[in-house]
Design a protein around this motif. Sequence first.
Motif: not given
Length: 223
Positions: A77-79, A101-104, A112-122
Amino acid sequence: NWTFRQIQISANRLANALEGLGIQSGDRIGIVLPQCPETGIAHIGIYKMGAVALPLANLFGPEALKYRLQDSGAKVVITDGENRGKLEEIRNDLPDLQFLIQLDENLEQDEFNWKNLLESSSDDYSTRQISSDHPCWIIYTSGTTGNPKGALHAHRALLGHIPGYELSHDFAPQPSDLAWTPADWAWIGGLANILLCSWYHGIPVLGFRFRRFDPEKALDLIE
């Protein structure tokens, strides 16, 4: 303002991140977010990897969310922080839910934090080559008779929405078009008939949702 390239890069990163968590083609992913960039990015990222999006309205309470998440077997769930409490309340009743996965920034141990998850992915991702009949999203009915029913749509469903979109919006696309809807992007009308059809034609979409619809404020926004 987001460019289509920025949306694509973020969607690529999300697809890589989800695959890194072990999510596979056909898995269900719930989206409990308002009209915001992350909502659209989540949908595109999910479609690119062949998973199935489960849009869920912000208005839903814990019981409504629980039924749909249980019935669909959603694994992710992304929230955001506003909806997180409702999910925490029902978390023990969702045996299939593996990741939140959440935005906060304030996270629990298993989030998991959305921003951190994306920044650590290709940002390099090759969209899966799948059939037009492959599942794309599940839209639940309002449950007029009995419990809500999950309507499973294939990727080709978007093409079915295009003619109605074009004809009902003054033969879109037209120069300088900008699309907005007061409907939550979790509803088929807001999601398919505005967000996705607009993006299909390269029309920018305005993301804004009133806490409670106000016609005068809506008119001011449109003007």
